[in-house]
Design a protein around this motif. Structure first.
Motif, PDB file in Angstrom:
ATOM      1  N   ALA A   1       0.838  -1.190   0.000  1.00 16.34           N
ATOM      2  CA  ALA A   1       0.000   0.000   0.000  1.00 16.34           C
ATOM      3  C   ALA A   1       0.870   1.235   0.000  1.00 16.34           C
ATOM      4  CB  ALA A   1      -0.902   0.001   1.236  1.00 16.34           C
TER       5      ALA A   1
ATOM      6  N   SER B   1      -4.843   5.760   7.344  1.00 12.63           N
ATOM      7  CA  SER B   1      -5.802   4.676   7.254  1.00 12.63           C
ATOM      8  C   SER B   1      -7.185   5.127   7.700  1.00 12.63           C
ATOM      9  CB  SER B   1      -5.346   3.528   8.152  1.00 12.63           C
ATOM     10  OG  SER B   1      -5.447   3.904   9.501  1.00 12.63           O
ATOM     11  N   TYR B   2      -8.163   4.295   7.362  1.00 10.74           N
ATOM     12  CA  TYR B   2      -9.561   4.538   7.720  1.00 10.74           C
ATOM     13  C   TYR B   2      -9.709   4.748   9.217  1.00 10.74           C
ATOM     14  CZ  TYR B   2     -14.617   3.750   7.710  1.00 10.74           C
ATOM     15  OH  TYR B   2     -15.971   3.876   7.850  1.00 10.74           O
TER      16      TYR B   2
ATOM     17  N   LEU C   1      -7.770   3.759   0.391  1.00  7.10           N
ATOM     18  CA  LEU C   1      -6.730   2.885   0.921  1.00  7.10           C
ATOM     19  C   LEU C   1      -5.433   3.660   1.120  1.00  7.10           C
ATOM     20  CD1 LEU C   1      -7.204  -0.201  -1.443  1.00  7.10           C
ATOM     21  CD2 LEU C   1      -7.903  -0.054   0.950  1.00  7.10           C
ATOM     22  N   HIS C   2      -5.149   4.524   0.155  1.00 10.74           N
ATOM     23  CA  HIS C   2      -3.952   5.362   0.181  1.00 10.74           C
ATOM     24  C   HIS C   2      -4.107   6.398  -0.917  1.00 10.74           C
ATOM     25  CE1 HIS C   2      -2.871   1.719  -2.346  1.00 10.74           C
ATOM     26  NE2 HIS C   2      -2.753   2.689  -3.241  1.00 10.74           N
TER      27      HIS C   2
ATOM     28  N   SER D   1     -13.521  -2.515   2.931  1.00 14.44           N
ATOM     29  CA  SER D   1     -12.210  -2.458   2.276  1.00 14.44           C
ATOM     30  C   SER D   1     -12.344  -2.532   0.758  1.00 14.44           C
ATOM     31  CB  SER D   1     -11.309  -3.583   2.784  1.00 14.44           C
ATOM     32  OG  SER D   1     -10.979  -3.388   4.147  1.00 14.44           O
TER      33      SER D   1
ATOM     34  N   ARG E   1     -13.399   0.797  -0.397  1.00 13.93           N
ATOM     35  CA  ARG E   1     -12.273   1.732  -0.350  1.00 13.93           C
ATOM     36  C   ARG E   1     -11.331   1.496  -1.541  1.00 13.93           C
ATOM     37  NH1 ARG E   1      -9.204   1.469   4.874  1.00 13.93           N
ATOM     38  NH2 ARG E   1      -8.509   3.552   4.300  1.00 13.93           N
TER      39      ARG E   1
ATOM     40  N   GLU F   1      -4.988  -6.121  -1.442  1.00 18.83           N
ATOM     41  CA  GLU F   1      -5.344  -4.847  -0.810  1.00 18.83           C
ATOM     42  C   GLU F   1      -6.480  -5.021   0.195  1.00 18.83           C
ATOM     43  OE1 GLU F   1      -3.645  -2.182  -1.006  1.00 18.83           O
ATOM     44  OE2 GLU F   1      -2.714  -2.000  -2.982  1.00 18.83           O
TER      45      GLU F   1
ATOM     46  N   LYS G   1      -5.106  -6.837   3.328  1.00 16.15           N
ATOM     47  CA  LYS G   1      -4.262  -5.960   4.140  1.00 16.15           C
ATOM     48  C   LYS G   1      -5.098  -4.920   4.878  1.00 16.15           C
ATOM     49  CE  LYS G   1      -0.288  -2.883   3.947  1.00 16.15           C
ATOM     50  NZ  LYS G   1       0.833  -2.348   3.149  1.00 16.15           N
ATOM     51  N   ASP G   2      -6.016  -4.282   4.162  1.00 21.49           N
ATOM     52  CA  ASP G   2      -6.808  -3.210   4.771  1.00 21.49           C
ATOM     53  C   ASP G   2      -7.771  -3.741   5.825  1.00 21.49           C
ATOM     54  OD1 ASP G   2      -7.560  -0.297   4.649  1.00 21.49           O
ATOM     55  OD2 ASP G   2      -9.511  -1.180   4.185  1.00 21.49           O
ATOM     56  N   SER G   3      -8.425  -4.866   5.515  1.00 25.70           N
ATOM     57  CA  SER G   3      -9.442  -5.380   6.441  1.00 25.70           C
ATOM     58  C   SER G   3      -8.827  -5.987   7.700  1.00 25.70           C
ATOM     59  CB  SER G   3     -10.326  -6.416   5.741  1.00 25.70           C
ATOM     60  OG  SER G   3      -9.569  -7.553   5.361  1.00 25.70           O
TER      61      SER G   3
ATOM     62  N   THR H   1      -6.436  -2.411   9.332  1.00 24.72           N
ATOM     63  CA  THR H   1      -7.231  -1.248   9.751  1.00 24.72           C
ATOM     64  C   THR H   1      -8.713  -1.561   9.575  1.00 24.72           C
ATOM     65  OG1 THR H   1      -6.995  -0.291   7.546  1.00 24.72           O
ATOM     66  CG2 THR H   1      -5.429   0.433   9.208  1.00 24.72           C
TER      67      THR H   1
END
Length: 661
Positions: free
Chosen positions: A24, A29-30, A38-39, A161, A164, A389, A392-394, A397
């Motif tokens: 990322a 982050s959220y 996401l970024h 996510s 996002r 992605e 990683k995000d879920s 964050t």
């Protein structure tokens, strides 16, 4: 039709390592600031797209040479001489003329690649069911925090996510997909600050100067709000980026609710959680005639029934299904084991998936998650990036926690249950579709293997390509089980080029055949040193094939396009394509595909021919995993036993030990 396409493609350039997940980019982050992205990449998402190099059409003489090299291990001397003569005649005659016309056509269409149109045609004209024949799955690893592997929590987090990702992509903030051969130079803030000001028409060359290779991202827009629509003779792809609702399937019932507001903002995670909880608490039984079964049908049969649905007053409901951001499938049972996971994610029961959707995000009762995707719109590079992605995000964050409470909202007003008007013809069609589906999927068998003696680290210490060794193992195993060498397919992405799709690596070679026979037949004794040299030859040659394929220098897509061109022009089919050897090499008994990602637990797909194996595999740092499928014509359990024995033999050779009988 040429060989059906598989699967989970990867880009491999000068390195033979699988394409690594792209980290990322910068941005908060959220959970830190409520960002809906996401970024925010310094370099716009499509910055490199305009200047991507075009997919080369190989020289015809190179294609014929490579084709004949791939035929050598599959044919006896008489068969090879006949095939060689046909190939030479093709190269000097009809093939030369077709090649020149294909090159001329390609020069008139510099906005795309020579393979793109024919490849879409191949998929969209196929009349077989997309289930088992085309759609693969990739299962997520569990959330590292055990308490987050709850169906409601994980479904909420993954949905947020995914949204996002959608917003980051559409805003142009998603980091461009780039293969970095020297990350210390190219994957830096300093380089990104520089390259963003280089005009798009030149940006690829700027990346190339620091050994970075941007990848084609033209497929990404089809990830969301997209569906394959059945039509007579050739399907179409539909996308409507204006729609804001999610489609949720549970027990064969259809639900929709908005996940973005009218201004394009993501609905509060607590509200999404509340709506999903409402759907999970709905006690509606499975419909007597579950509509989703129709998406598993033969495409022409489904096209007729879809028109009947439209004529019966279901236009609006179908449009809601087709235009939904994506399809979230909630299953009411936990996963029992690897085999159950594969069957659940690859096909399920036919009731709780919309197989035509660009992708289905599937969550079982215990929080096991997977992506099941329709293959015509794109390949594994785009789907794997999305999966990386989202994972990683879920997990890092999450939008909601295990303590989060759903919002106090009236979900009965926000969630709409879709109802369909079904006449007798539709009911009969659904019943028949379910019967066909059940009869087909019950013939499919899955088996998994984990070889824990070693993996990528050990093989690289031996200066061997891990992928080459895995492919050699499959050749040895099949020879051990069935006493022959057969057509083998390995998928390789050509995403380094504008509108690239995939190319085929042909792992069965004269080198793998010689090595496999030495390991299996043992009629003439070979020393460990001689066997080790044979293994090294296999690795070197496979590395060469891999590089050629990734750079658009295979032979399969070129020959496929020449045939497609001839058929589109009404030209009689050249003798090369009528040769039984050409038919045989495209009857891929061993269909293989690999990927490597911290997000992916395992993947899987069905064989592409009735007497074949479908082999999804991964070479990890310290182990090798394999998930294989077969129909009754093949014994998949015995095959994996042969794979294990072959791995043991090869590792014994590499460690200087005696090969056991």
């Amino acid at each position: 039709m040429a060989s059906r396409v598989l699967l989970l493609s990867r880009f491999r350039g000068a390195s033979t390592a699988p394409f690594p997940p792209v980290p990322a980019g910068p941005g908060r982050s959220y959970s830190q600031d409520g960002s809906e992205y996401l970024h925010r990449s310094l370099v716009p998402t499509m910055h490199y797209q305009k200047s991507l190099p075009r997919l080369p059409i190989p020289k015809l003489e190179d294609t014929i040479r490579r084709y004949l090299n791939a035929q050598k291990p599959l044919l006896d001397d008489d068969q090879f001489r006949r095939t060689e003569q046909l190939a030479v005649n093709f190269g000097n005659g009809t093939g030369r003329e077709l090649h020149e016309r294909l090159v001329a056509q390609d020069k008139q269409n510099k906005h795309t690649s020579y393979i793109s149109g024919p490849w879409f045609d191949m998929y969209l004209k196929a009349r077989e069911s997309v289930v088992l024949n085309y759609n693969p799955f990739m299962a997520f690893n569990p959330d590292p925090k055990a308490e987050y592997n709850d169906q409601l929590i994980r479904a909420t987090n993954m949905t947020v996510s995914a949204l996002r990702f959608l917003k980051t992509l559409r805003a142009g903030f998603l980091e461009p997909e780039v293969f970095h051969l020297n990350p210390s130079k190219s994957d830096t803030q300093a380089f990104k600050r520089f390259i963003r000001f280089v005009p798009s028409s030149l940006s690829w060359f700027g990346a190339y100067m620091v050994n970075a290779y941007p990848l084609d991202m033209s497929q990404y827009f089809r990830l969301f709000n997209s569906t394959r629509l059945p039509k007579h003779h050739k399907d179409t792809l539909f996308t409507d980026e204006n729609e804001r609702h999610l489609l949720v399937l549970r027990n064969g019932n259809f639900y929709i609710f908005d996940v973005m507001d009218k201004d394009g903002n993501i609905v509060k995670p607590s509200e999404i959680q509340a709506h999903l909880k409402y759907i999970l608490s709905d006690n509606s039984p499975i419909p007597a005639f579950p509509l989703a079964c129709l998406t598993s049908e033969n495409r022409d049969a489904w096209a007729v029934l879809r028109q009947e649905l439209l004529n019966s007053g279901n236009q609006e409901a179908l449009r809601k299904v087709d235009s939904a951001v994506f399809c979230l499938c909630l299953d009411d049972f936990p996963v029992k084991d690897f085999t159950h996971l594969s069957h659940t994610m690859l096909h399920g029961d036919g009731i709780n998936r919309w197989y035509d959707k660009s992708f289905n995000l599937i969550l079982t009762k215990d929080g096991t998650a997977a992506i099941h995707f329709e293959h015509s719109w794109g390949d594994g590079v785009a789907v794997l990036r999305f999966q990386n992605e989202v994972f990683k995000d879920s997990t890092q964050t999450p939008a909601v926690t295990s303590q989060s409470q759903p919002a106090a909202v009236d979900s009965s007003k926000a969630v709409q249950k879709l109802n369909f008007i079904l006449n007798d013809a539709l009911k009969e069609g659904i019943t028949k579709a379910k019967q066909n589906f059940d009869a087909t999927v019950k013939t499919l068998t899955f088996e998994t293997l984990q070889f824990k003696r070693g993996g990528k680290d050990f093989l690289k210490q031996q200066k061997l390509s891990p992928d080459a060794i895995a492919q050699l193992v499959f050749q040895v195993a099949f020879l051990r089980q069935y006493g022959q060498t057969v057509a083998t397919y390995e998928s390789c992405s050509t995403a380094a080029f504008k509108h690239g799709r995939t190319e085929t690596i042909r792992p069965a070679s004269i080198y793998t055949k010689k090595c496999a026979e030495a390991l299996v037949r043992k009629s003439s004794k070979h020393s460990a040193a001689e066997l080790k040299e044979m293994i090294a030859e296999c690795s070197k040659y496979h590395g060469q094939l891999t590089k050629e394929a990734a750079m658009g220098q295979g032979f399969d897509r070129h020959l496929f396009s020449l045939r497609h061109f001839a058929e589109s022009q009404g030209t009689p089919l050249p003798a090369l394509y009528q040769d039984q050897a050409y038919v045989q090499i495209n009857h891929n008994i061993l269909s293989t595909s690999t990927l490597s990602s911290p997000a992916v637990h395992m993947g899987g797909f069905a064989p592409v021919v009735p007497n074949g194996f479908g082999i999804a595999y991964a070479v990890h740092d310290d182990c090798i995993g394999c998930n294989a499928s077969a129909y009754p014509a093949r014994n998949v359990q015995e095959f994996l036993q042969c794979v294990h024995k072959s791995l043991e033999d090869i590792f014994n050779v590499l460690e200087g030990k005696q090969v056991s009988d």
